[in-house]
Design a protein around this motif. Structure first.
Motif, mmCIF file in Angstrom:
data_model
loop_
_atom_site.group_PDB
_atom_site.id
_atom_site.type_symbol
_atom_site.label_atom_id
_atom_site.label_comp_id
_atom_site.label_asym_id
_atom_site.label_seq_id
_atom_site.Cartn_x
_atom_site.Cartn_y
_atom_site.Cartn_z
ATOM 1 N N ALA A 185 66.217 19.513 -1.383
ATOM 2 C CA ALA A 185 66.867 20.462 -1.934
ATOM 3 C C ALA A 185 66.386 21.862 -1.936
ATOM 4 C CB ALA A 185 66.803 20.210 -3.458
ATOM 5 N N ASN A 186 64.974 21.943 -1.553
ATOM 6 C CA ASN A 186 64.205 23.200 -1.304
ATOM 7 C C ASN A 186 64.865 23.671 -0.124
ATOM 8 O OD1 ASN A 186 62.709 21.653 0.238
ATOM 9 N ND2 ASN A 186 61.016 21.800 -1.314
ATOM 10 N N GLN A 187 65.430 23.198 0.843
ATOM 11 C CA GLN A 187 66.188 23.661 2.027
ATOM 12 C C GLN A 187 67.374 24.575 1.927
ATOM 13 O OE1 GLN A 187 65.648 19.669 4.307
ATOM 14 N NE2 GLN A 187 66.591 20.998 5.620
ATOM 15 N N LEU A 188 67.842 24.464 0.572
ATOM 16 C CA LEU A 188 69.184 24.844 0.203
ATOM 17 C C LEU A 188 69.008 26.454 -0.114
ATOM 18 C CD1 LEU A 188 70.893 22.293 -1.754
ATOM 19 C CD2 LEU A 188 71.271 22.672 0.457
ATOM 20 N N MET A 189 70.078 27.240 0.380
ATOM 21 C CA MET A 189 70.103 28.811 -0.015
ATOM 22 C C MET A 189 71.443 29.315 -0.237
ATOM 23 S SD MET A 189 67.347 30.148 3.073
ATOM 24 C CE MET A 189 68.357 29.807 4.395
ATOM 25 N N PRO A 190 71.669 30.112 -0.875
ATOM 26 C CA PRO A 190 73.081 30.531 -1.185
ATOM 27 C C PRO A 190 73.890 31.125 -0.072
ATOM 28 C CG PRO A 190 71.576 31.745 -2.469
ATOM 29 C CD PRO A 190 70.932 31.114 -1.618
ATOM 30 N N LYS A 191 75.349 30.403 0.178
ATOM 31 C CA LYS A 191 76.131 30.810 1.214
ATOM 32 C C LYS A 191 76.543 32.279 1.390
ATOM 33 C CE LYS A 191 80.821 30.203 2.960
ATOM 34 N NZ LYS A 191 81.088 31.524 2.501
ATOM 35 N N PRO A 192 76.316 33.142 2.290
ATOM 36 C CA PRO A 192 76.754 34.414 2.135
ATOM 37 C C PRO A 192 78.222 34.674 1.768
ATOM 38 C CG PRO A 192 75.272 34.356 3.848
ATOM 39 C CD PRO A 192 75.768 32.861 3.381
ATOM 40 N N ASP A 193 78.877 35.106 0.811
ATOM 41 C CA ASP A 193 80.260 34.991 0.313
ATOM 42 C C ASP A 193 81.159 35.855 1.290
ATOM 43 O OD1 ASP A 193 79.466 33.774 -2.021
ATOM 44 O OD2 ASP A 193 79.457 35.480 -3.300
ATOM 45 N N ALA A 201 77.183 29.068 8.756
ATOM 46 C CA ALA A 201 76.470 27.890 9.320
ATOM 47 C C ALA A 201 75.494 28.391 10.585
ATOM 48 C CB ALA A 201 77.306 26.662 9.785
ATOM 49 N N SER A 202 75.795 29.363 11.353
ATOM 50 C CA SER A 202 75.302 29.643 12.757
ATOM 51 C C SER A 202 73.964 30.286 12.540
ATOM 52 C CB SER A 202 76.271 30.575 13.331
ATOM 53 O OG SER A 202 76.680 31.931 12.949
ATOM 54 N N PRO A 203 73.630 31.353 11.657
ATOM 55 C CA PRO A 203 72.506 32.029 11.799
ATOM 56 C C PRO A 203 71.107 30.979 11.328
ATOM 57 C CG PRO A 203 73.993 33.128 10.402
ATOM 58 C CD PRO A 203 74.617 31.881 10.481
ATOM 59 N N GLY A 204 71.243 30.164 10.707
ATOM 60 C CA GLY A 204 70.283 29.382 9.743
ATOM 61 C C GLY A 204 69.108 29.337 10.744
ATOM 62 N N GLU A 374 64.377 35.301 2.830
ATOM 63 C CA GLU A 374 64.289 36.851 3.182
ATOM 64 C C GLU A 374 65.374 37.069 4.420
ATOM 65 O OE1 GLU A 374 60.198 38.047 4.008
ATOM 66 O OE2 GLU A 374 60.007 38.103 1.876
ATOM 67 N N ALA A 375 65.388 36.138 5.188
ATOM 68 C CA ALA A 375 66.363 36.450 6.510
ATOM 69 C C ALA A 375 67.545 35.833 6.040
ATOM 70 C CB ALA A 375 66.025 35.213 7.746
ATOM 71 N N ASN A 376 67.891 35.142 5.193
ATOM 72 C CA ASN A 376 69.129 34.655 4.527
ATOM 73 C C ASN A 376 69.755 35.924 3.737
ATOM 74 O OD1 ASN A 376 71.538 32.741 4.306
ATOM 75 N ND2 ASN A 376 71.031 32.783 2.148
ATOM 76 N N ARG A 377 68.853 36.229 2.963
ATOM 77 C CA ARG A 377 69.184 37.599 2.238
ATOM 78 C C ARG A 377 69.673 38.809 2.835
ATOM 79 N NH1 ARG A 377 66.113 42.205 0.882
ATOM 80 N NH2 ARG A 377 66.775 43.040 -1.067
ATOM 81 N N LEU A 378 69.307 38.893 4.066
ATOM 82 C CA LEU A 378 69.662 40.104 5.019
ATOM 83 C C LEU A 378 70.974 39.773 5.359
ATOM 84 C CD1 LEU A 378 66.169 40.918 6.771
ATOM 85 C CD2 LEU A 378 67.600 42.392 5.239
ATOM 86 N N VAL A 379 71.375 38.742 5.727
ATOM 87 C CA VAL A 379 72.695 38.270 6.196
ATOM 88 C C VAL A 379 73.600 38.288 5.142
ATOM 89 C CG1 VAL A 379 74.253 36.296 7.014
ATOM 90 C CG2 VAL A 379 72.079 36.622 7.901
ATOM 91 N N ALA A 380 73.407 38.006 3.857
ATOM 92 C CA ALA A 380 74.195 38.040 2.476
ATOM 93 C C ALA A 380 74.410 39.555 2.394
ATOM 94 C CB ALA A 380 73.576 37.378 1.454
ATOM 95 N N LYS A 381 73.389 40.500 2.498
ATOM 96 C CA LYS A 381 73.607 41.694 2.354
ATOM 97 C C LYS A 381 74.356 42.656 3.376
ATOM 98 C CE LYS A 381 70.201 43.975 0.178
ATOM 99 N NZ LYS A 381 70.848 44.186 -1.197
ATOM 100 N N GLY A 382 74.621 42.015 4.668
ATOM 101 C CA GLY A 382 75.230 42.547 5.670
ATOM 102 C C GLY A 382 74.438 43.458 6.669
ATOM 103 N N ARG A 383 73.099 43.271 6.332
ATOM 104 C CA ARG A 383 72.250 43.875 7.178
ATOM 105 C C ARG A 383 72.068 43.303 8.691
ATOM 106 N NH1 ARG A 383 68.745 47.043 3.893
ATOM 107 N NH2 ARG A 383 70.078 47.679 2.029
ATOM 108 N N ILE A 384 72.170 42.038 8.456
ATOM 109 C CA ILE A 384 72.235 41.126 9.715
ATOM 110 C C ILE A 384 73.356 40.386 9.874
ATOM 111 C CG2 ILE A 384 70.936 39.249 10.932
ATOM 112 C CD1 ILE A 384 69.151 41.583 10.823
#
Length: 445
Positions: A185-193, A201-204, A374-384
């Motif tokens: 479960a600690n592998q899970l992160m929120p999907k960028p909306d 699925a592709s950045p991970g 942190e990497a996933n957050r940047l995707v969700a924020k549209g920075r990456i």
């Protein structure tokens, strides 16, 4: 599975309804078989065809354990570790599964005569095991591929140092190239909306890897103004490294193999691009002999582009083919970060250029929990942005893997699992509209 898919596609199914959906006894999965590990024996690496070794079959849904989650997988993606698994190089992954299976009765589930592969996913939580409080059925998620037990003290400063650190879907079973996946479960992160299932699925794996290797204090510690040499700068890893360099105020020097790939780098904002095929760099005279004159020619070309400056950080992943040149062109006191060896594991370089110029080689492998978030957050924020170029259905996973094996792809290659078509799963179309061009930058190249 159809009831689960209908609930996901509806887009407004209540979480409690997901909790009451029946989980099927079996599911479709892309796998390799233990009794076929010798099928390519005697063949050259490039001749080995993943279409022959990767099978899509129904397999039993694994038992859900404490701290784990079952996820309905809408989409996944191909990474180089799936290539390695499919051609049984450098070793068969069944050795990983056997060793993992000896840890406990729970991990014994992974030691099977088949290996369900894949280290990326975007999907929806179906069930969580005892002790899971952060995630609930119905939540849309992506997964990073770090699997650790965290029972040893070594993992609590940097989870990548845990002696039981593994890459999910490569060193464990029940990976993401399937309709259902089993994860911690600690592998899970929120999907960028704002992303589709296949885009999310592709950045991970590659995004998190690039973040640690280039940005993190465990890697290159990139700072503003650094000159960063990026091999394969429009590829799966390099496409993210280029974005991180540009976002962080560094100057990427992008090495690519074609003009199409050069244009992709320029479209990201990179101005310094070297087409290695067009300029004819040959760092090896033959299989055993490197050519230092080519290192020097390459270094001179870099200084020509940078206005006389050398490279601060090299983002290395090709390995044997390029490593001697990477060490040579790095500035005095500079850093070579390495995370892979897609052209060969036995690196050779002239150590005089390393030790006498106080350069450093830093190894980097995937990312720890915080770096992944942190990497996933940047995707969700549209920075990456994702680097997805095309997607295949799960039934054609062998061809998707062959594309990556033969370097016939651009950016990332996606795989649709439960998703019946591309373009589904966007929950924030307004935010997406602000980034549409960047999201689609790799499409059709």
């Amino acid at each position: 599975m159809q009831q689960i898919l209908d609930a996901i596609l509806a887009g407004d199914t209540a979480p409690e309804e997901f909790a009451h959906l029946d989980v099927p006894e079996s599911y479709r999965a892309a796998l390799v078989r233990k009794d076929e590990v010798d099928m390519f024996e005697g063949m050259e690496t490039k001749e080995k065809d993943p279409r022959k070794s990767l099978h899509v079959e129904d397999v039993p849904v694994p038992e859900l354990g404490p701290g784990e989650a079952l996820v309905a997988v809408m989409a996944s993606a191909i990474n180089y570790n799936t290539v390695w698994t499919s051609i049984f190089e450098p070793v068969s992954t069944f050795g990983f599964l056997e060793r993992y299976g000896r840890l406990s009765p729970l991990t014994k589930r992974h030691d099977l005569p088949y290996h369900v592969v894949g280290s990326d996913l975007a999907g929806v939580v179906l069930r969580v095991g005892p002790g899971v409080t952060k995630w609930k059925p119905g939540q849309e998620v992506v997964a990073h591929c770090l699997s650790v037990e965290l029972e040893d003290h070594m993992g609590h400063d940097d989870t990548m140092l845990d002696p039981q650190q593994r890459i999910w879907g490569f060193e464990t079973n029940f990976g993401g190239l399937a309709d259902v996946a089993l994860v911690k479960a600690n592998q899970l992160m929120p999907k960028p909306d704002h992303l589709t299932w296949e885009e999310a699925a592709s950045p991970g794996l590659v995004n998190c890897t690039a973040y640690r290797q280039l940005v993190s204090h465990h890697g290159g510690q990139m700072k503003q103004g650094d000159n960063v040499l990026i091999w394969g700068a429009s590829g799966g890893l390099g496409g993210f490294a280029t974005q991180y360099a540009l976002n962080g105020g560094a100057t990427p020097v992008c090495v690519v193999s074609s003009e199409d790939k050069a244009e992709v780098c320029r479209s990201m904002g990179a101005e310094l691009v070297i087409n290695r095929n067009e300029e004819g760099y040959r760092f090896w005279k033959d299989e055993r002999t490197q050519d230092p004159k080519e290192w020097k020619r390459f270094g001179a070309r870099i200084r020509e582009l940078t206005g006389g400056e050398d490279i601060d950080i090299v983002f290395e992943h090709p390995g044997r083919e390029t490593f001697g040149a990477s060490v040579y062109v790095t500035r005095k006191g500079g850093t070579i970060t390495t995370c892979a060896s897609t052209s060969g594991y036995m690196h050779e370089y002239d150590n005089r250029y390393l030790w006498m110029n106080l350069k450093r080689i830093i190894s980097s492998h995937f990312a720890n929990y915080r770096e992944s978030w942190e990497a996933n957050r940047l995707v969700a924020k549209g920075r990456i942005h994702p680097t997805l170029s095309r997607s295949y259905p799960l039934t054609e996973v062998g061809q998707a893997t062959l594309d990556v094996h033969q370097n016939a792809h651009q950016g990332k290659v996606g795989v649709l699992c439960l998703a019946p078509e591309e373009g589904l799963g966007v929950r924030d179309p307004e935010f997406r509209a602000q980034h549409e061009d960047a999201i689609n930058r790799f499409r059709g190249v």
